[in-house]
Design a protein around this motif. Structure first.
Motif, PDB file in Angstrom:
ATOM      1  N   ILE A  28       0.697  -1.129   0.112  1.00  0.00           N
ATOM      2  CA  ILE A  28      -0.059  -0.074   0.119  1.00  0.00           C
ATOM      3  C   ILE A  28       1.004   1.077  -0.022  1.00  0.00           C
ATOM      4  CG2 ILE A  28      -1.946  -0.966   1.220  1.00  0.00           C
ATOM      5  CD1 ILE A  28      -1.111   0.405   3.809  1.00  0.00           C
ATOM      6  N   THR A  29       0.454   2.384  -0.311  1.00  0.00           N
ATOM      7  CA  THR A  29       1.143   3.575  -0.359  1.00  0.00           C
ATOM      8  C   THR A  29       0.942   4.115   0.958  1.00  0.00           C
ATOM      9  OG1 THR A  29      -0.884   4.928  -1.036  1.00  0.00           O
ATOM     10  CG2 THR A  29       0.653   4.042  -2.779  1.00  0.00           C
ATOM     11  N   PRO A  30       1.979   5.165   1.449  1.00  0.00           N
ATOM     12  CA  PRO A  30       1.672   6.050   2.551  1.00  0.00           C
ATOM     13  C   PRO A  30       0.202   6.832   2.500  1.00  0.00           C
ATOM     14  CG  PRO A  30       3.877   6.179   1.874  1.00  0.00           C
ATOM     15  CD  PRO A  30       3.192   5.435   0.614  1.00  0.00           C
ATOM     16  N   GLN A  31      -0.061   7.209   1.400  1.00  0.00           N
ATOM     17  CA  GLN A  31      -1.503   8.092   1.366  1.00  0.00           C
ATOM     18  C   GLN A  31      -2.475   7.085   1.732  1.00  0.00           C
ATOM     19  OE1 GLN A  31       0.972   7.956  -1.135  1.00  0.00           O
ATOM     20  NE2 GLN A  31       1.792   9.905  -0.880  1.00  0.00           N
ATOM     21  N   LEU A  32      -2.428   5.708   1.343  1.00  0.00           N
ATOM     22  CA  LEU A  32      -3.606   4.947   1.722  1.00  0.00           C
ATOM     23  C   LEU A  32      -3.601   4.842   3.201  1.00  0.00           C
ATOM     24  CD1 LEU A  32      -6.082   3.273   1.104  1.00  0.00           C
ATOM     25  CD2 LEU A  32      -4.272   1.467   0.341  1.00  0.00           C
ATOM     26  N   ALA A  33      -2.458   4.427   3.525  1.00  0.00           N
ATOM     27  CA  ALA A  33      -2.163   4.205   4.998  1.00  0.00           C
ATOM     28  C   ALA A  33      -2.842   5.452   6.051  1.00  0.00           C
ATOM     29  CB  ALA A  33      -0.827   3.969   5.534  1.00  0.00           C
ATOM     30  N   LEU A  34      -2.578   6.575   5.496  1.00  0.00           N
ATOM     31  CA  LEU A  34      -3.092   7.928   6.215  1.00  0.00           C
ATOM     32  C   LEU A  34      -4.655   7.696   6.189  1.00  0.00           C
ATOM     33  CD1 LEU A  34      -2.630  10.310   7.839  1.00  0.00           C
ATOM     34  CD2 LEU A  34      -2.371  11.677   5.507  1.00  0.00           C
ATOM     35  N   GLN A  35      -5.108   7.178   5.007  1.00  0.00           N
ATOM     36  CA  GLN A  35      -6.594   7.459   4.832  1.00  0.00           C
ATOM     37  C   GLN A  35      -7.240   6.453   5.620  1.00  0.00           C
ATOM     38  OE1 GLN A  35      -7.012   6.522   0.687  1.00  0.00           O
ATOM     39  NE2 GLN A  35      -7.285   8.753   0.236  1.00  0.00           N
ATOM     40  N   VAL A  36      -6.692   5.281   5.754  1.00  0.00           N
ATOM     41  CA  VAL A  36      -6.947   4.104   6.849  1.00  0.00           C
ATOM     42  C   VAL A  36      -6.956   4.612   8.245  1.00  0.00           C
ATOM     43  CG1 VAL A  36      -6.586   1.895   7.753  1.00  0.00           C
ATOM     44  CG2 VAL A  36      -6.594   2.361   5.205  1.00  0.00           C
ATOM     45  N   LEU A  37      -5.822   5.331   8.674  1.00  0.00           N
ATOM     46  CA  LEU A  37      -5.912   5.789   9.845  1.00  0.00           C
ATOM     47  C   LEU A  37      -6.984   7.070  10.111  1.00  0.00           C
ATOM     48  CD1 LEU A  37      -1.978   6.168  10.560  1.00  0.00           C
ATOM     49  CD2 LEU A  37      -3.676   4.776  11.521  1.00  0.00           C
ATOM     50  N   LEU A  38      -6.971   7.789   9.228  1.00  0.00           N
ATOM     51  CA  LEU A  38      -8.255   8.647   9.465  1.00  0.00           C
ATOM     52  C   LEU A  38      -9.698   8.196   9.744  1.00  0.00           C
ATOM     53  CD1 LEU A  38      -6.872  11.434   6.846  1.00  0.00           C
ATOM     54  CD2 LEU A  38      -6.803  11.555   9.291  1.00  0.00           C
ATOM     55  N   GLN A  39      -9.824   7.113   8.775  1.00  0.00           N
ATOM     56  CA  GLN A  39     -11.001   6.531   8.964  1.00  0.00           C
ATOM     57  C   GLN A  39     -11.226   5.712  10.471  1.00  0.00           C
ATOM     58  OE1 GLN A  39     -13.710   6.706   6.820  1.00  0.00           O
ATOM     59  NE2 GLN A  39     -14.888   5.598   8.336  1.00  0.00           N
ATOM     60  N   PHE A  40     -10.221   5.124  10.742  1.00  0.00           N
ATOM     61  CA  PHE A  40      -9.979   4.572  12.067  1.00  0.00           C
ATOM     62  C   PHE A  40     -10.567   5.480  13.388  1.00  0.00           C
ATOM     63  CE2 PHE A  40      -7.474   4.036  15.973  1.00  0.00           C
ATOM     64  CZ  PHE A  40      -8.041   2.895  16.480  1.00  0.00           C
ATOM     65  N   ASP A  41      -9.804   6.816  13.104  1.00  0.00           N
ATOM     66  CA  ASP A  41     -10.270   7.876  14.084  1.00  0.00           C
ATOM     67  C   ASP A  41     -11.603   8.131  14.241  1.00  0.00           C
ATOM     68  OD1 ASP A  41      -7.244   7.814  14.394  1.00  0.00           O
ATOM     69  OD2 ASP A  41      -7.131   9.649  13.279  1.00  0.00           O
ATOM     70  N   LYS A  42     -12.175   8.349  12.733  1.00  0.00           N
ATOM     71  CA  LYS A  42     -13.588   8.647  12.805  1.00  0.00           C
ATOM     72  C   LYS A  42     -14.463   7.381  13.314  1.00  0.00           C
ATOM     73  CE  LYS A  42     -12.966  11.756   8.857  1.00  0.00           C
ATOM     74  NZ  LYS A  42     -13.220  12.049   7.582  1.00  0.00           N
ATOM     75  N   ALA A  43     -14.129   6.409  13.127  1.00  0.00           N
ATOM     76  CA  ALA A  43     -14.992   5.208  13.493  1.00  0.00           C
ATOM     77  C   ALA A  43     -14.959   5.050  14.860  1.00  0.00           C
ATOM     78  CB  ALA A  43     -14.538   3.951  12.671  1.00  0.00           C
ATOM     79  N   ILE A  44     -13.654   5.181  15.555  1.00  0.00           N
ATOM     80  CA  ILE A  44     -13.345   4.866  16.972  1.00  0.00           C
ATOM     81  C   ILE A  44     -14.396   5.874  17.653  1.00  0.00           C
ATOM     82  CG2 ILE A  44     -11.874   5.407  18.744  1.00  0.00           C
ATOM     83  CD1 ILE A  44     -11.910   2.515  17.921  1.00  0.00           C
ATOM     84  N   ASN A  45     -14.154   7.198  17.209  1.00  0.00           N
ATOM     85  CA  ASN A  45     -14.824   8.225  17.878  1.00  0.00           C
ATOM     86  C   ASN A  45     -16.165   8.234  17.798  1.00  0.00           C
ATOM     87  OD1 ASN A  45     -13.264  10.403  19.075  1.00  0.00           O
ATOM     88  ND2 ASN A  45     -12.050   9.709  17.240  1.00  0.00           N
ATOM     89  N   SER A  46     -16.904   7.705  16.844  1.00  0.00           N
ATOM     90  CA  SER A  46     -18.334   7.528  16.582  1.00  0.00           C
ATOM     91  C   SER A  46     -18.829   6.419  17.431  1.00  0.00           C
ATOM     92  CB  SER A  46     -18.581   7.202  14.891  1.00  0.00           C
ATOM     93  OG  SER A  46     -20.016   7.164  14.819  1.00  0.00           O
ATOM     94  N   ALA A  47     -18.143   5.289  17.514  1.00  0.00           N
ATOM     95  CA  ALA A  47     -18.666   4.031  18.086  1.00  0.00           C
ATOM     96  C   ALA A  47     -18.509   4.511  19.680  1.00  0.00           C
ATOM     97  CB  ALA A  47     -17.791   2.963  17.913  1.00  0.00           C
ATOM     98  N   LEU A  48     -17.664   5.203  19.947  1.00  0.00           N
ATOM     99  CA  LEU A  48     -17.630   5.288  21.790  1.00  0.00           C
ATOM    100  C   LEU A  48     -18.783   6.444  21.746  1.00  0.00           C
ATOM    101  CD1 LEU A  48     -13.923   5.668  22.032  1.00  0.00           C
ATOM    102  CD2 LEU A  48     -15.345   3.892  22.982  1.00  0.00           C
ATOM    103  N   ALA A  49     -18.832   7.272  21.088  1.00  0.00           N
ATOM    104  CA  ALA A  49     -20.046   8.283  21.233  1.00  0.00           C
ATOM    105  C   ALA A  49     -21.527   7.896  21.327  1.00  0.00           C
ATOM    106  CB  ALA A  49     -20.053   9.367  20.099  1.00  0.00           C
ATOM    107  N   GLN A  50     -21.551   6.709  20.663  1.00  0.00           N
ATOM    108  CA  GLN A  50     -22.889   6.085  20.613  1.00  0.00           C
ATOM    109  C   GLN A  50     -22.954   5.296  21.680  1.00  0.00           C
ATOM    110  OE1 GLN A  50     -25.293   6.499  18.260  1.00  0.00           O
ATOM    111  NE2 GLN A  50     -26.792   5.216  19.711  1.00  0.00           N
TER     112      GLN A  50
END
Length: 68
Positions: A28-50
């Motif tokens: 994978i490219t570093p750009q794709l890895a960054l996108q995955v991390l950003l999605q992880f951040d959003k998903a974790i925050n959303s799940a915990l908020a719920q």
């Protein structure tokens, strides 16, 4: 960014290590890895908020039912 707070958890660290390995092996490219991390951040925050919201609603309902 507050979203990044959960990257230092066991799950976040494991994800970062896995992404680093994929980058090193050029799967994978570093750009794709960054996108995955950003999605992880959003998903974790959303799940915990719920979960917090559900817990608060349950506690309020329990107090109402007990007439407190």
């Amino acid at each position: 960014m507050a979203y990044q707070l959960y990257r230092n958890t066991t799950l976040g660290n494991s994800l970062q290590e896995s992404l680093d390995e994929l980058i090193q092996s050029q799967q994978i490219t570093p750009q794709l890895a960054l996108q995955v991390l950003l999605q992880f951040d959003k998903a974790i925050n959303s799940a915990l908020a719920q979960r917090v919201r559900n817990r608060v609603n349950f506690r309020i309902l329990a107090r109402i039912l007990r007439n407190e």
